[in-house]
Scaffold this motif. Structure first.
Motif, PDB file in Angstrom:
ATOM      1  N   HIS A 110       0.952  -1.307   0.156  1.00 58.13           N
ATOM      2  CA  HIS A 110      -0.041  -0.041   0.108  1.00 58.13           C
ATOM      3  C   HIS A 110       0.823   1.069  -0.049  1.00 58.13           C
ATOM      4  O   HIS A 110       0.431   2.022   0.560  1.00 58.13           O
ATOM      5  CB  HIS A 110      -0.912   0.125   1.231  1.00 58.13           C
ATOM      6  N   GLN A 112       2.113   4.380  -1.391  1.00 57.29           N
ATOM      7  CA  GLN A 112       1.626   5.502  -2.322  1.00 57.29           C
ATOM      8  C   GLN A 112       2.760   6.494  -2.664  1.00 57.29           C
ATOM      9  O   GLN A 112       2.597   6.844  -3.875  1.00 57.29           O
ATOM     10  CB  GLN A 112       0.434   6.441  -1.599  1.00 57.29           C
TER      11      GLN A 112
ATOM     12  N   ALA B  66      -2.235   2.514  -3.819  1.00 60.43           N
ATOM     13  CA  ALA B  66      -2.784   2.523  -2.347  1.00 60.43           C
ATOM     14  C   ALA B  66      -3.742   1.669  -2.059  1.00 60.43           C
ATOM     15  O   ALA B  66      -3.955   0.958  -1.065  1.00 60.43           O
ATOM     16  CB  ALA B  66      -2.875   3.877  -1.725  1.00 60.43           C
ATOM     17  N   ASP B  70      -6.523  -3.890  -1.361  1.00 62.34           N
ATOM     18  CA  ASP B  70      -7.778  -3.863  -0.502  1.00 62.34           C
ATOM     19  C   ASP B  70      -8.996  -4.370  -1.472  1.00 62.34           C
ATOM     20  O   ASP B  70      -9.844  -4.996  -0.972  1.00 62.34           O
ATOM     21  CB  ASP B  70      -7.887  -2.457   0.219  1.00 62.34           C
TER      22      ASP B  70
END
Lengths: 149, 124
Positions: A110, A112, B66, B70
């Protein structure tokens, strides 16, 4: 346009408030000057993108979004070099060896940020970090018109 | 160049996020907020339509990075569609086509979700 030492011509010089809404003004100026210098539109767009990334890093990391600060953008050229120099007085960036970009791993983590440095290194022919005699940070980005020095 | 705009709407079986103008360090937080809202509402099938987007920098790319894991962990996906050559150029520069499905038109991306829904219905 003013003649600088070493046969370079200063084509653009601008002091920019350190706010992200100013990025658009800088990249439009860089793209315009790059086309005027002789780059094809795609290369000019990529140079503007790389400068956008460098300016965003100054605003977000060197100044940590301190909006009362500013930085300077200069574009100088000689017959083959298009040189963008950025000056700021924020926290100094310590360049290290940029790790190989593994976007799958980044997605898993994750993560960024940090992509801008890769764009700068892919697009520009030379990237030099330094300090001026009055202790300002100085980032010099070079693109050769004919692809080589 | 237009200012940035973002809109979302349901086009069953997915949600479409339409982007326009420029997506950079100034405007990327708006996209991030939109994705956060979508995930909170458990909307995991997402098509992003870039048709009206003129510019993207790494701040915009980072938002897709990001959220993709998920979304996929919840059996969804973020499919990208309608990029201008300029915008595709930026995705391509960093190898994003390895990580994302990118389509010329949003209808193709939506069809992929429809096929998946039909497959899972047939399996059950």
């Amino acid at each position: 346009m003013k003649k600088n030492p070493a046969n370079t011509t200063l084509r653009y010089s601008h002091t920019v408030p350190a706010r992200t809404e100013e990025l658009r003004v800088v990249r439009e100026a860089v793209e315009r000057e790059a086309v005027r210098f002789g780059f094809d539109p795609e290369t000019a767009f990529r140079i503007a993108l790389a400068v956008d990334e460098a300016c965003a890093n100054i605003i977000e990391h060197a100044y940590r979004d301190r909006m009362d600060s500013n930085f300077s953008v200069e574009i100088a050229t000689d017959s083959n070099q298009f040189v963008i120099t950025l000056y700021d007085s924020g926290t100094q960036f310590q360049p290290g060896r940029l790790p190989r970009l593994d976007i799958r791993q980044r997605a898993r983590d994750h993560r960024q940020g940090g992509l801008g440095l890769h764009i700068i290194n892919i697009v520009m022919d030379a990237v030099d970090y330094g300090t001026t005699s009055n202790s300002r940070n100085c980032l010099r980005l070079v693109k050769y018109l004919n692809g080589t020095h | 160049m237009k200012d940035f705009f973002i809109s979302t709407r349901e086009e069953s079986p997915a949600w479409v996020v339409e982007l326009g103008g420029y997506l950079d360090a100034h405007t990327a937080p708006q996209l991030e907020q939109t994705f956060q809202d979508m995930l909170e509402r458990e909307r995991y099938r997402i098509v992003v339509d870039f048709n009206q987007l003129d510019y993207i920098s790494s701040a915009g790319l980072g938002v897709f990075m990001a959220f993709i894991e998920d979304v996929r962990e919840n059996q969804g996906d973020i499919k990208l569609a309608g990029m201008t050559p300029k915008v595709f150029n930026v995705f391509d520069l960093l190898g994003f086509p390895m990580l994302y499905e990118i389509y010329d038109h949003r209808a193709e991306a939506l069809n992929k979700f429809t096929e998946k829904v039909e497959d899972s219905t047939a399996d059950s």
